[in-house]
Design a protein around this motif. Structure first.
Motif, PDB file in Angstrom:
ATOM      1  N   GLY A  39       0.429  -1.215  -0.034  1.00 23.12           N
ATOM      2  CA  GLY A  39      -0.186   0.138  -0.139  1.00 23.12           C
ATOM      3  C   GLY A  39       0.566   1.204   0.119  1.00 23.12           C
ATOM      4  O   GLY A  39       0.322   2.366   0.886  1.00 23.12           O
ATOM      5  N   THR A  40       2.221   1.141  -0.599  1.00 20.66           N
ATOM      6  CA  THR A  40       2.810   2.334  -0.937  1.00 20.66           C
ATOM      7  C   THR A  40       3.358   3.033  -1.753  1.00 20.66           C
ATOM      8  O   THR A  40       3.869   3.542  -2.105  1.00 20.66           O
ATOM      9  N   ASN A  41       2.745   2.356  -3.554  1.00 15.22           N
ATOM     10  CA  ASN A  41       3.150   2.423  -4.122  1.00 15.22           C
ATOM     11  C   ASN A  41       3.172   3.639  -4.538  1.00 15.22           C
ATOM     12  O   ASN A  41       1.359   3.355  -4.875  1.00 15.22           O
ATOM     13  N   CYS A  42       3.247   5.145  -4.832  1.00 13.29           N
ATOM     14  CA  CYS A  42       2.494   6.364  -5.558  1.00 13.29           C
ATOM     15  C   CYS A  42       1.746   6.582  -4.518  1.00 13.29           C
ATOM     16  O   CYS A  42       1.740   7.668  -4.501  1.00 13.29           O
ATOM     17  N   TYR A  43       0.763   5.644  -4.471  1.00 19.60           N
ATOM     18  CA  TYR A  43      -0.444   6.663  -3.232  1.00 19.60           C
ATOM     19  C   TYR A  43       0.169   5.986  -1.729  1.00 19.60           C
ATOM     20  O   TYR A  43       0.281   4.179  -1.583  1.00 19.60           O
ATOM     21  N   HIS A  73       7.968  10.678  -2.342  1.00 17.23           N
ATOM     22  CA  HIS A  73       7.967  11.472  -2.203  1.00 17.23           C
ATOM     23  C   HIS A  73       6.748  12.412  -0.933  1.00 17.23           C
ATOM     24  O   HIS A  73       7.271  13.226   0.098  1.00 17.23           O
ATOM     25  N   TYR A  74       5.444  11.819  -0.659  1.00 18.65           N
ATOM     26  CA  TYR A  74       4.896  11.325  -0.012  1.00 18.65           C
ATOM     27  C   TYR A  74       5.388  11.318   1.301  1.00 18.65           C
ATOM     28  O   TYR A  74       4.759  11.848   2.526  1.00 18.65           O
ATOM     29  N   MET A  75       6.364  10.808   2.033  1.00 16.77           N
ATOM     30  CA  MET A  75       7.282  10.427   2.493  1.00 16.77           C
ATOM     31  C   MET A  75       7.507  11.872   3.494  1.00 16.77           C
ATOM     32  O   MET A  75       7.387  11.967   4.879  1.00 16.77           O
ATOM     33  N   THR A  76       8.136  12.736   2.774  1.00 16.00           N
ATOM     34  CA  THR A  76       7.663  14.316   3.262  1.00 16.00           C
ATOM     35  C   THR A  76       6.650  14.580   4.292  1.00 16.00           C
ATOM     36  O   THR A  76       7.109  15.351   4.876  1.00 16.00           O
ATOM     37  N   ARG A  77       5.791  13.956   3.997  1.00 13.92           N
ATOM     38  CA  ARG A  77       4.434  14.675   4.190  1.00 13.92           C
ATOM     39  C   ARG A  77       4.659  14.055   5.370  1.00 13.92           C
ATOM     40  O   ARG A  77       3.983  14.816   6.615  1.00 13.92           O
ATOM     41  N   ILE A  78       4.382  13.047   5.314  1.00 15.26           N
ATOM     42  CA  ILE A  78       4.406  11.849   6.701  1.00 15.26           C
ATOM     43  C   ILE A  78       5.551  12.998   8.154  1.00 15.26           C
ATOM     44  O   ILE A  78       4.988  12.889   9.303  1.00 15.26           O
ATOM     45  N   TRP A  79       7.094  13.016   7.310  1.00 15.98           N
ATOM     46  CA  TRP A  79       8.088  13.485   8.432  1.00 15.98           C
ATOM     47  C   TRP A  79       7.650  14.500   9.060  1.00 15.98           C
ATOM     48  O   TRP A  79       7.772  15.039  10.004  1.00 15.98           O
ATOM     49  N   MET A  80       6.918  15.648   8.129  1.00 15.34           N
ATOM     50  CA  MET A  80       6.287  16.916   8.525  1.00 15.34           C
ATOM     51  C   MET A  80       5.543  16.465   9.888  1.00 15.34           C
ATOM     52  O   MET A  80       5.415  17.406  10.859  1.00 15.34           O
ATOM     53  N   ASP A  81       4.793  15.456  10.358  1.00 16.73           N
ATOM     54  CA  ASP A  81       3.696  16.071  11.746  1.00 16.73           C
ATOM     55  C   ASP A  81       4.978  15.817  12.988  1.00 16.73           C
ATOM     56  O   ASP A  81       4.553  15.927  14.041  1.00 16.73           O
ATOM     57  N   LYS A  82       6.280  15.545  12.614  1.00 22.66           N
ATOM     58  CA  LYS A  82       6.909  15.264  13.270  1.00 22.66           C
ATOM     59  C   LYS A  82       7.326  16.953  13.736  1.00 22.66           C
ATOM     60  O   LYS A  82       8.414  17.305  15.167  1.00 22.66           O
ATOM     61  N   LEU A 107      -2.805   9.600   0.506  1.00 19.08           N
ATOM     62  CA  LEU A 107      -1.466  10.352  -0.032  1.00 19.08           C
ATOM     63  C   LEU A 107      -0.783  10.276  -1.229  1.00 19.08           C
ATOM     64  O   LEU A 107      -0.655   8.357  -1.168  1.00 19.08           O
ATOM     65  N   SER A 108      -0.984  10.499  -1.995  1.00 16.22           N
ATOM     66  CA  SER A 108      -0.018  10.824  -2.817  1.00 16.22           C
ATOM     67  C   SER A 108       1.508  11.500  -3.123  1.00 16.22           C
ATOM     68  O   SER A 108       1.693  12.622  -2.710  1.00 16.22           O
ATOM     69  N   CYS A 109       2.015  10.117  -3.916  1.00 15.64           N
ATOM     70  CA  CYS A 109       3.770  11.321  -4.326  1.00 15.64           C
ATOM     71  C   CYS A 109       2.799  12.545  -5.217  1.00 15.64           C
ATOM     72  O   CYS A 109       3.508  13.489  -5.667  1.00 15.64           O
ATOM     73  N   GLY A 110       2.357  12.541  -6.396  1.00 13.71           N
ATOM     74  CA  GLY A 110       1.246  14.044  -7.228  1.00 13.71           C
ATOM     75  C   GLY A 110       0.627  14.817  -6.484  1.00 13.71           C
ATOM     76  O   GLY A 110       0.798  15.830  -6.323  1.00 13.71           O
TER      77      GLY A 110
END
Length: 274
Positions: A39-43, A73-82, A107-110
């Motif tokens: 459940g991680t590829n692009c979305y 690239h959506y990993m950036t959004r997840i890290w932001m919660d910190k 949540l998506s890479c786009g």
């Protein structure tokens, strides 16, 4: 609750791309193993988001994160919660990443930047370097009001100056103009997608821009000087845009290894938020 430990240099492994590279081998780096997560590829679906948050829960935000291909690239959004303090987001990318979600709010890479603008209260402003002007015209007006855009056309115009560092100088001017206009500047979260680079530098899985690695490094060096002069830290830095091994040999691991090494050397010179 246990105290978070410093991120340092983290390698977030989803595709196995970093296993074919060497830039990290002589560094004190930590692997975050996510290759078996579905459940991680692009979305990224909710179970995957929860699993990723659990995996990175022991780390502080501060540090350098290599987050695999642009599909993640959506990993950036997840890290932001910190984040614990207000910050600006500076993104180098050939795409706006502000597209509305196509599937039920996933949540998506786009679309992760749009999600951040909507839901991250500590996010002050976004600086986006790389996409062409037509892509920015397609961004919803509600997002545009909080984004300073430095387009592919702006980059091309900067190269026409007599200065060998025209791109970096114009990039610095963008930051300075925003500071002058608003009277403030926040600590920066930096995110680099290597698809902003031209295909002679690296080959990525997404359409690419025309920046050279030298231009990108020069911009980062200007950012470093800009922040240090104001005693502002970098909250965190991340890099994505790897060529995934499953896509075959067109994206040379050696090219990405060189680019990652060069970027890491620059990123290690920043002052990070404590």
């Amino acid at each position: 609750m246990e105290k978070e430990r410093e991120s340092g240099i983290l390698l977030m492994n989803l595709s196995g791309a970093y296993e074919e590279q060497d830039f990290w081998r002589e560094e004190r780096s930590t692997w975050v193993r996510l290759e078996d997560l579905s459940g991680t590829n692009c979305y990224c679906d909710e179970p995957a988001i929860r699993a990723i948050r659990e995996k990175i829960g022991e780390f502080t935000l501060s540090g350098i994160h290599f987050i695999d291909s642009g599909n993640y690239h959506y990993m950036t959004r997840i890290w932001m919660d910190k984040a614990k303090n207000p910050f600006s987001l500076l993104v180098f990318d050939n795409h706006t990443d502000m597209q509305p979600p196509a599937f039920g709010g996933l949540l998506s890479c786009g679309g992760w930047i749009a999600d951040a603008l909507e839901s991250v209260e500590l996010l002050d402003h976004v600086f986006l370097v790389g996409p062409d002007q037509s892509a920015f015209h397609q961004v919803q007006q509600v997002y545009k009001e909080r984004v300073t855009f430095f387009s592919r056309e702006d980059l091309q115009a900067a190269r026409q100056t007599n200065s060998s560092s025209g791109v970096a100088a114009s990039f610095l001017e963008m930051l300075s103009e925003y500071e002058k206009k608003t009277g403030k500047f926040s600590p920066v979260y930096l995110s680099v997608d290597k698809d902003v680079l031209n295909e002679q530098e690296v080959k990525t899985t997404w359409s690419q821009g025309d920046m050279s690695l030298t231009e990108l490094k020069s911009c980062l060096e200007e950012l470093q000087s800009f922040l240090k002069a104001r005693k502002l830290p970098l909250q965190a830095a991340d890099v994505c845009g790897e060529w995934e091994p499953e896509n075959g040999g067109a994206g040379s691991p050696a090219g990405h290894d060189h680019a990652n090494h060069e970027l890491l050397e620059v990123l290690k010179g920043f002052d990070y938020e404590e």
